[in-house]
Design a protein around this motif. Structure first.
Motif, short mmCIF file in Angstrom:
data_model
loop_
_atom_site.label_atom_id
_atom_site.label_comp_id
_atom_site.label_asym_id
_atom_site.label_seq_id
_atom_site.Cartn_x
_atom_site.Cartn_y
_atom_site.Cartn_z
N THR A 244 0.82 -1.19 0.00
CA THR A 244 0.00 0.00 0.00
C THR A 244 0.86 1.25 0.00
OG1 THR A 244 -1.59 1.29 1.32
CG2 THR A 244 -0.17 -0.23 2.52
N GLY A 245 0.42 2.25 -0.71
CA GLY A 245 1.16 3.50 -0.77
C GLY A 245 0.90 4.42 0.40
N SER A 246 -0.08 4.08 1.25
CA SER A 246 -0.42 4.97 2.36
C SER A 246 0.55 4.85 3.53
CB SER A 246 -1.85 4.70 2.84
OG SER A 246 -1.96 3.38 3.34
N LYS A 247 1.41 3.82 3.49
CA LYS A 247 2.43 3.66 4.52
C LYS A 247 3.68 3.13 3.83
CE LYS A 247 3.24 1.74 9.12
NZ LYS A 247 2.75 0.83 10.18
N VAL A 248 4.62 4.03 3.56
CA VAL A 248 5.74 3.66 2.70
C VAL A 248 6.69 2.67 3.36
CG1 VAL A 248 5.65 5.80 1.40
CG2 VAL A 248 7.01 5.71 3.50
N ASP A 249 6.71 2.62 4.70
CA ASP A 249 7.64 1.73 5.40
C ASP A 249 6.96 0.46 5.90
OD1 ASP A 249 6.07 3.01 7.28
OD2 ASP A 249 7.69 3.32 8.72
N HIS A 250 5.88 0.05 5.21
CA HIS A 250 5.14 -1.11 5.69
C HIS A 250 5.95 -2.39 5.55
CE1 HIS A 250 4.27 -2.71 1.68
NE2 HIS A 250 3.86 -1.51 1.30
N ALA A 251 5.57 -3.39 6.34
CA ALA A 251 6.20 -4.70 6.29
C ALA A 251 5.82 -5.42 5.00
CB ALA A 251 5.75 -5.52 7.50
N PRO A 252 6.50 -6.51 4.66
CA PRO A 252 6.13 -7.27 3.46
C PRO A 252 4.69 -7.76 3.52
CG PRO A 252 8.28 -7.96 4.26
CD PRO A 252 7.71 -7.05 5.30
N PRO A 253 3.95 -7.67 2.43
CA PRO A 253 2.56 -8.12 2.43
C PRO A 253 2.45 -9.61 2.79
CG PRO A 253 3.02 -6.80 0.49
CD PRO A 253 4.33 -7.07 1.14
N ILE A 254 1.39 -9.94 3.53
CA ILE A 254 1.20 -11.32 3.96
C ILE A 254 0.19 -12.07 3.09
CG2 ILE A 254 1.83 -10.85 6.34
CD1 ILE A 254 -1.15 -10.77 7.04
N GLY A 255 -0.56 -11.35 2.26
CA GLY A 255 -1.55 -11.99 1.40
C GLY A 255 -2.73 -12.53 2.20
N PHE A 256 -3.72 -13.02 1.50
CA PHE A 256 -4.91 -13.53 2.18
C PHE A 256 -4.63 -14.85 2.89
CE2 PHE A 256 -6.75 -10.43 -0.66
CZ PHE A 256 -7.76 -9.88 0.12
N GLY A 257 -3.67 -15.62 2.37
CA GLY A 257 -3.31 -16.86 3.05
C GLY A 257 -2.65 -16.60 4.39
N GLY A 258 -1.72 -15.65 4.41
CA GLY A 258 -1.08 -15.28 5.67
C GLY A 258 -2.05 -14.67 6.65
N LEU A 259 -2.96 -13.88 6.14
CA LEU A 259 -4.00 -13.29 6.98
C LEU A 259 -4.84 -14.37 7.63
CD1 LEU A 259 -5.76 -10.82 7.90
CD2 LEU A 259 -7.03 -11.15 5.76
#
Length: 206
Positions: free
Chosen positions: A132-147
């Protein structure tokens, strides 16, 4: 256990609309919580903004959640506070804000759910699901499986976050989330009130 809303709106300091206007329109659209997030304001300015936002959303039965600023949440008696993994020991934060305020914690990886102090946290913000561009320092995406894996292995209510829109409602419900938190899906929409309403409508029809 604290009832989490279907929709939490997180304010966007860089959006065209002012933060109080964003908050009010999201609340008018049905967002149950508005989380005030701004990493640049000094404490006095943030406190003033928090009070202004709380006043604007109160007529619509929305609640103010403070992001990160423990002392501000304590000073104004905010409904709740949301902290990240680097914001200190949740037990000390809980002691500072008291037993009645809502306390949320960001979870970015599966292993982090094993370190949550018992009886301290009311809900989890899980993600980012997508980049997401709303938080430039975000962690790696976890996807729906990780969620889904995180949600299934905790008893705490989970709000998904990270690049989500109304179109994701079905996947989020299948993953077991109690709701979602969004930034740009509302703050950058042509009609933020309608955008909030569309998310809730989509959630209720899947």
């Amino acid at each position: 256990m604290t009832a989490t809303p279907l929709l939490c709106f997180i304010t966007d300091a860089d959006a065209p609309l002012s933060v109080p206007d964003q908050a009010e329109r999201a609340a008018r659209g049905g967002a149950g919580w508005v989380q005030l997030r701004d990493k640049t304001l000094d404490t006095d300015a943030f406190t003033d903004l928090a009070r202004a936002v709380a006043d604007r959303i109160a007529p619509f039965d929305a609640r103010l959640i403070i992001n990160d600023r423990v002392e501000v949440a304590h000073a104004i008696g905010a409904y709740g506070l949301h902290i990240g993994q680097s914001d200190g020991d949740p037990r000390r934060v809980r002691a500072r804000i008291g037993p009645d305020a809502v306390l949320g914690l960001s979870i970015e990886r599966y292993d982090q759910i094993t370190t949550i102090p018992p009886g301290c946290i009311d809900y989890l913000g899980v993600g980012p699901v997508r980049a997401t561009g709303s938080k430039v320092d975000h962690a790696p995406p976890i996807g729906f499986g990780g969620l889904a894996r995180i949600v299934q292995d905790t008893r705490l209510p989970c709000l998904a976050i990270g690049g989500l829109t109304a179109c994701d409602a079905a996947d989020l419900r299948r993953a077991g989330c109690t709701g979602l938190a969004v930034v740009s899906a509302i703050s950058r929409a042509a009609d933020p009130r309608a955008a909030a309403r569309a998310i809730l409508d989509q959630w209720s029809t899947v």
